[in-house]
Design a protein around this motif. Structure first.
Motif, PDB file in Angstrom:
ATOM      1  N   LYS A   1      45.429  46.402  37.130  1.00  8.09           N
ATOM      2  CA  LYS A   1      44.522  47.556  37.035  1.00  8.09           C
ATOM      3  C   LYS A   1      43.526  47.364  35.891  1.00  8.09           C
ATOM      4  CE  LYS A   1      44.396  52.540  36.730  1.00  8.09           C
ATOM      5  NZ  LYS A   1      44.817  53.631  35.925  1.00  8.09           N
ATOM      6  N   LEU A   2      44.009  46.899  34.734  1.00 13.01           N
ATOM      7  CA  LEU A   2      43.107  46.635  33.611  1.00 13.01           C
ATOM      8  C   LEU A   2      42.081  45.562  33.984  1.00 13.01           C
ATOM      9  CD1 LEU A   2      45.684  46.641  30.664  1.00 13.01           C
ATOM     10  CD2 LEU A   2      43.880  48.337  31.056  1.00 13.01           C
ATOM     11  N   ALA A   3      42.530  44.539  34.694  1.00  7.25           N
ATOM     12  CA  ALA A   3      41.625  43.472  35.131  1.00  7.25           C
ATOM     13  C   ALA A   3      40.537  44.024  36.051  1.00  7.25           C
ATOM     14  CB  ALA A   3      42.417  42.372  35.830  1.00  7.25           C
ATOM     15  N   GLU A   4      40.929  44.865  36.990  1.00  6.84           N
ATOM     16  CA  GLU A   4      39.956  45.452  37.921  1.00  6.84           C
ATOM     17  C   GLU A   4      38.970  46.366  37.197  1.00  6.84           C
ATOM     18  OE1 GLU A   4      39.530  44.626  41.096  1.00  6.84           O
ATOM     19  OE2 GLU A   4      41.167  43.188  40.865  1.00  6.84           O
ATOM     20  N   GLU A   5      39.482  47.176  36.264  1.00 16.16           N
ATOM     21  CA  GLU A   5      38.625  48.127  35.546  1.00 16.16           C
ATOM     22  C   GLU A   5      37.612  47.439  34.637  1.00 16.16           C
ATOM     23  OE1 GLU A   5      41.393  50.644  33.474  1.00 16.16           O
ATOM     24  OE2 GLU A   5      41.829  51.837  35.259  1.00 16.16           O
TER      25      GLU A   5
ATOM     26  N   GLY B   1      56.436  48.920  30.219  1.00 16.94           N
ATOM     27  CA  GLY B   1      56.704  49.525  31.515  1.00 16.94           C
ATOM     28  C   GLY B   1      58.189  49.593  31.793  1.00 16.94           C
ATOM     29  N   GLN B   2      58.530  50.210  32.918  1.00 14.24           N
ATOM     30  CA  GLN B   2      59.930  50.307  33.324  1.00 14.24           C
ATOM     31  C   GLN B   2      60.444  48.966  33.853  1.00 14.24           C
ATOM     32  OE1 GLN B   2      61.784  53.020  32.790  1.00 14.24           O
ATOM     33  NE2 GLN B   2      59.991  53.961  31.868  1.00 14.24           N
ATOM     34  N   THR B   3      59.541  48.217  34.510  1.00 10.34           N
ATOM     35  CA  THR B   3      59.928  46.943  35.111  1.00 10.34           C
ATOM     36  C   THR B   3      58.823  45.914  34.869  1.00 10.34           C
ATOM     37  OG1 THR B   3      58.832  47.436  37.206  1.00 10.34           O
ATOM     38  CG2 THR B   3      61.158  48.123  36.987  1.00 10.34           C
ATOM     39  N   ARG B   4      59.161  44.668  35.110  1.00 14.42           N
ATOM     40  CA  ARG B   4      58.174  43.596  35.027  1.00 14.42           C
ATOM     41  C   ARG B   4      57.047  43.845  36.035  1.00 14.42           C
ATOM     42  NH1 ARG B   4      59.018  37.885  33.462  1.00 14.42           N
ATOM     43  NH2 ARG B   4      57.292  36.699  34.332  1.00 14.42           N
ATOM     44  N   GLU B   5      57.418  44.306  37.226  1.00 10.52           N
ATOM     45  CA  GLU B   5      56.428  44.566  38.269  1.00 10.52           C
ATOM     46  C   GLU B   5      55.450  45.661  37.838  1.00 10.52           C
ATOM     47  OE1 GLU B   5      59.810  44.390  38.856  1.00 10.52           O
ATOM     48  OE2 GLU B   5      59.654  42.337  39.608  1.00 10.52           O
ATOM     49  N   GLU B   6      55.943  46.697  37.169  1.00 16.34           N
ATOM     50  CA  GLU B   6      55.060  47.755  36.685  1.00 16.34           C
ATOM     51  C   GLU B   6      54.072  47.192  35.656  1.00 16.34           C
ATOM     52  OE1 GLU B   6      55.106  52.093  34.407  1.00 16.34           O
ATOM     53  OE2 GLU B   6      57.016  51.114  34.857  1.00 16.34           O
ATOM     54  N   CYS B   7      54.549  46.339  34.764  1.00 15.07           N
ATOM     55  CA  CYS B   7      53.648  45.711  33.787  1.00 15.07           C
ATOM     56  C   CYS B   7      52.592  44.860  34.486  1.00 15.07           C
ATOM     57  CB  CYS B   7      54.443  44.869  32.789  1.00 15.07           C
ATOM     58  SG  CYS B   7      55.456  45.824  31.639  1.00 15.07           S
ATOM     59  N   GLU B   8      52.989  44.139  35.517  1.00 11.55           N
ATOM     60  CA  GLU B   8      52.039  43.325  36.275  1.00 11.55           C
ATOM     61  C   GLU B   8      50.992  44.204  36.968  1.00 11.55           C
ATOM     62  OE1 GLU B   8      54.806  41.116  38.669  1.00 11.55           O
ATOM     63  OE2 GLU B   8      55.054  39.566  37.126  1.00 11.55           O
TER      64      GLU B   8
ATOM     65  N   ASP C   1      36.777  43.940  34.995  1.00  9.65           N
ATOM     66  CA  ASP C   1      36.274  42.730  35.638  1.00  9.65           C
ATOM     67  C   ASP C   1      36.547  41.484  34.776  1.00  9.65           C
ATOM     68  OD1 ASP C   1      35.185  41.350  37.787  1.00  9.65           O
ATOM     69  OD2 ASP C   1      33.168  41.349  36.904  1.00  9.65           O
ATOM     70  N   VAL C   2      37.733  41.488  34.157  1.00  8.71           N
ATOM     71  CA  VAL C   2      38.219  40.320  33.413  1.00  8.71           C
ATOM     72  C   VAL C   2      39.550  39.947  34.053  1.00  8.71           C
ATOM     73  CG1 VAL C   2      39.032  39.453  31.186  1.00  8.71           C
ATOM     74  CG2 VAL C   2      37.079  41.025  31.265  1.00  8.71           C
ATOM     75  N   HIS C   3      39.597  38.755  34.636  1.00 13.67           N
ATOM     76  CA  HIS C   3      40.780  38.379  35.417  1.00 13.67           C
ATOM     77  C   HIS C   3      41.561  37.212  34.818  1.00 13.67           C
ATOM     78  CE1 HIS C   3      39.728  41.198  38.608  1.00 13.67           C
ATOM     79  NE2 HIS C   3      38.474  40.868  38.336  1.00 13.67           N
ATOM     80  N   ASP C   4      40.935  36.424  33.958  1.00 15.42           N
ATOM     81  CA  ASP C   4      41.607  35.264  33.371  1.00 15.42           C
ATOM     82  C   ASP C   4      42.537  35.755  32.265  1.00 15.42           C
ATOM     83  OD1 ASP C   4      42.426  32.808  32.453  1.00 15.42           O
ATOM     84  OD2 ASP C   4      40.433  32.129  31.830  1.00 15.42           O
ATOM     85  N   ARG C   5      43.839  35.634  32.503  1.00 19.57           N
ATOM     86  CA  ARG C   5      44.810  36.148  31.550  1.00 19.57           C
ATOM     87  C   ARG C   5      46.105  35.344  31.606  1.00 19.57           C
ATOM     88  NH1 ARG C   5      44.633  39.897  35.851  1.00 19.57           N
ATOM     89  NH2 ARG C   5      46.624  40.188  36.929  1.00 19.57           N
ATOM     90  N   GLN C   6      46.858  35.440  30.543  1.00 21.85           N
ATOM     91  CA  GLN C   6      48.213  34.907  30.472  1.00 21.85           C
ATOM     92  C   GLN C   6      49.123  36.070  30.099  1.00 21.85           C
ATOM     93  OE1 GLN C   6      49.533  31.764  30.992  1.00 21.85           O
ATOM     94  NE2 GLN C   6      47.509  31.244  31.786  1.00 21.85           N
ATOM     95  N   MET C   7      50.227  36.201  30.803  1.00 24.88           N
ATOM     96  CA  MET C   7      51.155  37.297  30.537  1.00 24.88           C
ATOM     97  C   MET C   7      52.409  36.736  29.881  1.00 24.88           C
ATOM     98  SD  MET C   7      50.428  39.651  33.889  1.00 24.88           S
ATOM     99  CE  MET C   7      51.485  40.956  33.322  1.00 24.88           C
ATOM    100  N   LEU C   8      52.658  37.181  28.670  1.00 23.44           N
ATOM    101  CA  LEU C   8      53.771  36.687  27.866  1.00 23.44           C
ATOM    102  C   LEU C   8      54.809  37.807  27.740  1.00 23.44           C
ATOM    103  CD1 LEU C   8      51.457  35.098  25.159  1.00 23.44           C
ATOM    104  CD2 LEU C   8      52.493  33.932  27.116  1.00 23.44           C
TER     105      LEU C   8
END
Length: 161
Positions: A131-135, A119-126, A137-144
């Protein structure tokens, strides 16, 4: 010859393919010329190597910074095993995901699906991750998030002698 051993022609084709893809009107002719065979022989050889699982894929390496992406994140998702194929397929279809693959879990690391997002920014990646989590229904994640890029080149299997 064994189906697990590459012929000299197959080695020449792999050597031609492992470099930069030529940005010319007839790239396969250029690659065939490099391999020392006709374009028809080149394409037939690639198809046969794919059919015999000697090569799995051909793809581009995205130089994400060169196309304007400033932020990257590898997202590790904890997906119920029975939903892994379904969720992976949906995430891989997202235009925001450049890589999607599964990995083994560990007792202290329950994450089994990994996606790479740019993405352009960290916020865009978040926002993309949410959005992927909502689509799915998987919410448990770690962002590296990427701190430093160490390598951005394809593997070279056969080099000049």
């Amino acid at each position: 010859m064994s189906k697990d051993v590459l012929t000299p022609t197959e080695k020449a084709v792999v050597k031609a393919l492992q470099g930069d893809f030529p940005l010319v009107p007839d790239p396969y002719q250029r690659l065939a010329d490099e391999a020392g065979i006709t374009k028809e022989e080149f394409l037939a050889c690639v198809k046969e190597m794919q059919e015999h699982h000697k090569i799995r894929k051909m793809g581009a390496v995205l130089a994400h910074r060169n196309v304007g992406f400033k932020s990257n994140v590898l997202i590790a998702w904890a997906v119920p095993p029975e939903r892994l194929d379904e969720v992976a397929r949906k995430m891989a279809e997202s235009s925001s995901v450049s890589h999607c693959y599964d990995r083994n879990t560990a007792p202290d690391w329950p994450y089994n699906l990994y996606t790479m997002v740019h993405g352009q920014t960290r916020e865009e990646c978040e926002q993309i991750a949410e959005k992927l989590a909502e689509e799915t229904d998987v919410h448990d994640r770690q962002m590296l998030f990427t701190k430093k890029e160490w390598k951005k080149q394809s593997m070279k299997y056969f080099k000049e002698q």
